[in-house]
Design an enzyme around this catalytic site. Structure first.
Site, PDB file in Angstrom:
ATOM      1  N   GLN A 124       0.724  -1.151  -0.133  1.00  0.00           N
ATOM      2  CA  GLN A 124       0.134   0.194   0.081  1.00  0.00           C
ATOM      3  C   GLN A 124       0.732   1.318  -0.301  1.00  0.00           C
ATOM      4  O   GLN A 124       1.648   1.510   0.865  1.00  0.00           O
ATOM      5  CB  GLN A 124      -0.860  -0.040   1.352  1.00  0.00           C
ATOM      6  CG  GLN A 124      -2.044   0.801   1.208  1.00  0.00           C
ATOM      7  CD  GLN A 124      -2.840   0.675   2.554  1.00  0.00           C
ATOM      8  OE1 GLN A 124      -3.509  -0.393   2.847  1.00  0.00           O
ATOM      9  NE2 GLN A 124      -2.697   1.793   3.272  1.00  0.00           N
ATOM     10  N   GLY A 125       0.730   1.995  -0.882  1.00  0.00           N
ATOM     11  CA  GLY A 125       1.667   3.294  -1.096  1.00  0.00           C
ATOM     12  C   GLY A 125       0.611   4.515  -0.745  1.00  0.00           C
ATOM     13  O   GLY A 125       0.295   5.381  -1.752  1.00  0.00           O
ATOM     14  N   SER A 127       0.902   6.332   2.879  1.00  0.00           N
ATOM     15  CA  SER A 127       1.668   7.478   3.926  1.00  0.00           C
ATOM     16  C   SER A 127       2.903   7.875   3.201  1.00  0.00           C
ATOM     17  O   SER A 127       3.521   7.306   2.122  1.00  0.00           O
ATOM     18  CB  SER A 127       2.109   6.762   5.057  1.00  0.00           C
ATOM     19  OG  SER A 127       1.044   6.205   5.861  1.00  0.00           O
ATOM     20  N   GLU A 242     -10.720  -4.260   5.949  1.00  0.00           N
ATOM     21  CA  GLU A 242     -10.623  -4.991   7.111  1.00  0.00           C
ATOM     22  C   GLU A 242     -11.761  -4.863   8.053  1.00  0.00           C
ATOM     23  O   GLU A 242     -12.085  -3.781   8.577  1.00  0.00           O
ATOM     24  CB  GLU A 242      -9.280  -4.834   7.781  1.00  0.00           C
ATOM     25  CG  GLU A 242      -8.841  -5.951   8.644  1.00  0.00           C
ATOM     26  CD  GLU A 242      -9.493  -6.334   9.907  1.00  0.00           C
ATOM     27  OE1 GLU A 242      -9.868  -7.556  10.044  1.00  0.00           O
ATOM     28  OE2 GLU A 242     -10.049  -5.347  10.596  1.00  0.00           O
ATOM     29  N   SER A 369      -3.040   6.309  14.673  1.00  0.00           N
ATOM     30  CA  SER A 369      -2.304   6.236  16.086  1.00  0.00           C
ATOM     31  C   SER A 369      -3.312   6.337  17.215  1.00  0.00           C
ATOM     32  O   SER A 369      -4.621   6.583  16.668  1.00  0.00           O
ATOM     33  CB  SER A 369      -1.403   7.558  16.130  1.00  0.00           C
ATOM     34  OG  SER A 369      -2.215   8.901  16.075  1.00  0.00           O
ATOM     35  N   GLU A 371      -3.697   8.426  19.152  1.00  0.00           N
ATOM     36  CA  GLU A 371      -4.176   9.955  19.575  1.00  0.00           C
ATOM     37  C   GLU A 371      -5.211  10.133  18.390  1.00  0.00           C
ATOM     38  O   GLU A 371      -6.163  10.688  18.881  1.00  0.00           O
ATOM     39  CB  GLU A 371      -2.968  10.945  19.401  1.00  0.00           C
ATOM     40  CG  GLU A 371      -2.114  10.684  20.341  1.00  0.00           C
ATOM     41  CD  GLU A 371      -1.191   9.661  20.559  1.00  0.00           C
ATOM     42  OE1 GLU A 371      -0.882   8.741  19.433  1.00  0.00           O
ATOM     43  OE2 GLU A 371      -0.892   9.189  21.722  1.00  0.00           O
TER      44      GLU A 371
END
Lengths: 393, 334
Positions: A124-125, A127, A242, A369, A371
């Site tokens: 997966q490209g 980020s 997912e 994340s 957060e």
């Protein structure tokens, strides 16, 4: 939920298969990256032929057409039998599949889906160095020249890109308007000229992720998924592929791996140390609760009930329990854990406590994340106001 | 068969969220009228014959409003009588289902037997003994109904921090147990304890989580309303993240509670663990809630302190977190 007779039959069938075929000793056979990849390819091939690798695909594919309840049974049994998780083929069978199945043309589907079952792997490209939690800020540029896009930029945190044949690539085709609007979705051949991959050496010695550098890479326009500038919507299909099975599976695996902590307690003669027993008991309950919450989430999905934010709660709860698990092992193991020991690729609960501790950060950082998950829980479940967007340096 | 959501709806109608800790005696009448005293009494014994899930759903709603009425010890007392073979069993069950009160004590008894068989000492953790006709107490010779007006029996209220409940000691001074009121013998006491304890744990856990949800709601509401630095404090990420953690702690403890409520094979230790997680989550949520309310959270006028006080008491009921964590650890060690 208790099994219906059909599910019970499936469970027996999977158990019988695993009793005969479940790999043993795969941890010892996964001490190097190459051995890990070999173990993964072998187990994937065997699961494909047994009909358990792609239960979530349509019935037209061998082993496909399984309901979510059936998928849950299969994953529960794979976890209980302590089989290797299918990591190398994960992006292919989930992210690539969902993207192709939901958004691609018939030609694209016919070209790529069968190859996944033959072992073609995807990465997966998405980020980039400047686009992590804020994914829509990607800068990798694609310029259309006739029948091709010419792509320049850099991707990072791409899981096992060094072994991938194909890439789900998000690129920027326009800088006008809202940042989501200028994004286009492409399927890239990892062997195309101009693509280079550099594995990322992680703190525990694993190389689960890689950077991808794109230098004037030409991608045919026929490899675009969806319209130009409509890639953000396609990316949502990728990210939603997912459906909660992974965290359920991982939680069950962690529950099984509590036995490692128990052995450590016995090894160090702490069987009657009430402080240690309390800490262990607290962890056991925490892990049981994570299993219960992951289970409940899937059961709700099977019934068609889902609340925004549930997935964030499960992810944060799992990753916190994983950290607590590794920390207790690390503490009980004492100085012995500070001597470097071999790591196991592709497992989160290995009993190499220092490695497990470091690896646990992958779950509080990757995939949104901790957060960001908290923001989702606060803003979308608890309806708390967002922070003002404008920020002037 | 009564549906779970009907039960919840009825509970919310009878005990609306905006009236915290409604009067005890009025609540007790309401609870008796709705049949909640006999939720776990089988239909053949004249009860509603509902399962643990229905019972937990009610206790969840009672926690939400910081109920003052002692439903948990009342249900457990009734179940103790139900499990017994005393001669007046049917009569007692009718009285208890009809609104008379004979609670099980929820803290240990410390009693000594004199050579003549009379007992002296303290039976701890009796809620609302002032309205009890008898207490189901664990005596050295087994569980027994101890009438509160019997010679040698007195009740002493022990002031507690939690304003939503009233706790008493039953003080025995040369009390001669009535053989007709022995619910078990000494050997049967352990079995009855192990049968009632899971019920008690799950009920207290449900009470904790109902109350924790209400405390979180109050806190979020306050954070949206309270403005500092020209914005609602709910906008600050540092505070939002704390609210998110409160929500997550509750959600996880709830999942474990319902999992164990529905699992008839769940062991005593597993139920104790679910109660521990729920009570710890409740305590965490209320600790944070007071801090997030700022100064107003320290005033008696604002209700948030009442949640914290109930949480602290709940932590100690049916065994402390230390006890159950240790037992869970020991069991998992095998």
């Amino acid at each position: 939920m208790t099994d219906t007779p059909d599910l019970e039959a499936l469970r027996r069938e999977v158990r019988a298969f695993l009793a005969a075929e479940a790999p043993t000793g795969w941890r010892d056979a996964s001490r190097t990256q190459d051995d890990f990849v070999r173990t993964q390819r072998d187990w994937f091939t065997r699961l494909v032929s047994a009909g358990y690798a792609i239960p979530h695909w349509p019935a037209a594919f061998p082993g496909g057409g399984r309901s979510l309840a059936e998928q849950k049974v299969i994953y529960e049994e794979l976890a209980k039998a302590d089989c290797p998780r299918l990591l190398l083929s994960f992006v292919s069978t989930y992210h690539a599949f969902a993207t192709l199945h939901e958004c691609a043309t018939r030609e694209q589907q016919d070209r790529y889906l069968p190859r996944i079952l033959e072992g073609e792997t995807w990465c997966q490209g998405f980020s980039e160095p400047g686009a992590g939690s804020d994914l829509a800020a990607i800068k990798t540029r694609a310029e259309r020249k006739g029948d091709v896009y010419v792509v320049n930029g850099q991707k990072v945190w791409s899981t096992m890109a060094q072994f991938a044949d194909k890439c789900l690539l998000l690129v920027r085709t326009s800088s006008d308007g809202p940042k989501q609007a200028g994004i286009t979705y492409l399927l890239m051949d990892m062997k195309a000229p101009g693509v280079s991959v550099r594995p990322i050496h992680q703190i525990q010695g694993d190389e689960e992720f890689a950077e991808i550098f794109l230098d004037n890479v030409e991608i045919p326009v026929s490899e675009r998924v969806g319209e130009e500038g409509k890639g953000w919507a396609v990316a949502q299909a990728t990210l939603a592929s997912e459906r909660g099975l992974t965290l359920m599976e991982l939680s069950y695996r962690m529950r099984g791996a509590l036995a490692r902590v128990a052995s450590l307690i016995r090894e160090h003669g702490h069987e009657d140390d009430r402080g240690v027993l309390r800490d262990f008991g607290e962890l056991v309950t925490q892990v049981d609760a994570v299993c219960a919450v992951a289970d409940q989430f899937l059961d709700n999905r099977i019934k068609g009930i889902e609340r925004i934010g549930d997935a964030s709660i499960i992810k944060n709860s799992y990753s916190r329990a994983l950290r607590a698990y590794a920390k207790l092992g690390l503490r009980l193991g004492g100085i012995a854990e500070q001597y470097v020991a071999p790591i196991t690729f592709g497992d989160l609960n290995t009993g190499n406590w220092m490695a497990d501790f470091m690896n646990s950060y992958a779950w509080t950082i990757a995939g949104g994340s901790e957060e960001v998950q908290r923001n989702i829980i606060a803003e979308r479940m608890l309806d708390m106001p967002r922070e003002p967007k404008a920020w002037v340096a | 068969m009564i549906e779970l959501n009907e039960l919840t709806d009825a509970a919310q109608k009878a005990f609306p969220a905006d009236a915290l800790s409604p009067g005890r005696d009025e609540s007790w009448r309401l609870v008796a009228e709705m049949g909640w005293l006999m939720v776990r009494l089988p239909e053949e014994d004249g009860g509603l014959g509902l399962d643990r899930e229905a019972s937990a759903a009610i206790h969840f709603e009672m926690g939400r409003v910081l109920a003052t009425t002692p439903l948990i010890p009342a249900q457990l007392g009734l179940q103790a009588v139900l499990a017994s073979e005393i001669a007046a069993r049917v009569e007692w069950l009718e009285r208890l289902a009809g609104g008379e009160y004979a609670p099980l004590h929820l803290l240990p008894a410390k009693l000594e037997a004199a050579p003549n068989g009379t007992l002296s000492g303290v039976v701890g953790g009796v809620f609302d003994a002032d309205m009890a006709m008898a207490v189901v107490a664990k005596l050295p010779s087994g569980y027994a109904l101890v009438p509160t007006d019997a010679p040698g029996v007195s009740i002493v209220e022990r002031a507690i921090w939690d304003p939503s409940r009233r706790l008493f000691d039953i003080v025995l001074d040369g009390y001669a147990p009535d053989p007709a009121l022995m619910l078990t013998d000494a050997d049967g006491a352990a079995a009855l304890h192990d049968a009632l304890a899971p019920e008690a744990h799950l009920a207290v856990a449900a009470d904790c989580l109902g109350a924790a949800n209400a405390a979180l709601e109050l806190t979020i509401e306050y954070m949206k309303m309270r403005r500092q630095f020209d914005r609602p404090i709910a906008m600050f990420q540092a505070l939002k993240h704390r609210a998110a953690d409160m929500k997550a702690r509750i959600a996880v403890a709830e999942a474990l509670l319902w999992n164990r409520v529905r699992d008839d094979a769940a062991t005593l230790v597993q139920c104790g663990a679910a109660k521990t997680l729920a009570a710890e989550a409740f305590a965490f949520v209320t600790e944070e809630a007071i801090q997030l309310h700022g100064g107003i959270g320290l005033t008696e006028e604002h209700p948030i302190h009442r949640f914290m006080k109930r949480a602290m008491l709940n932590l100690q009921l049916c065994g402390s977190p230390d006890l159950w964590n240790e037992r869970t650890g020991r069991e998992a060690l095998g």
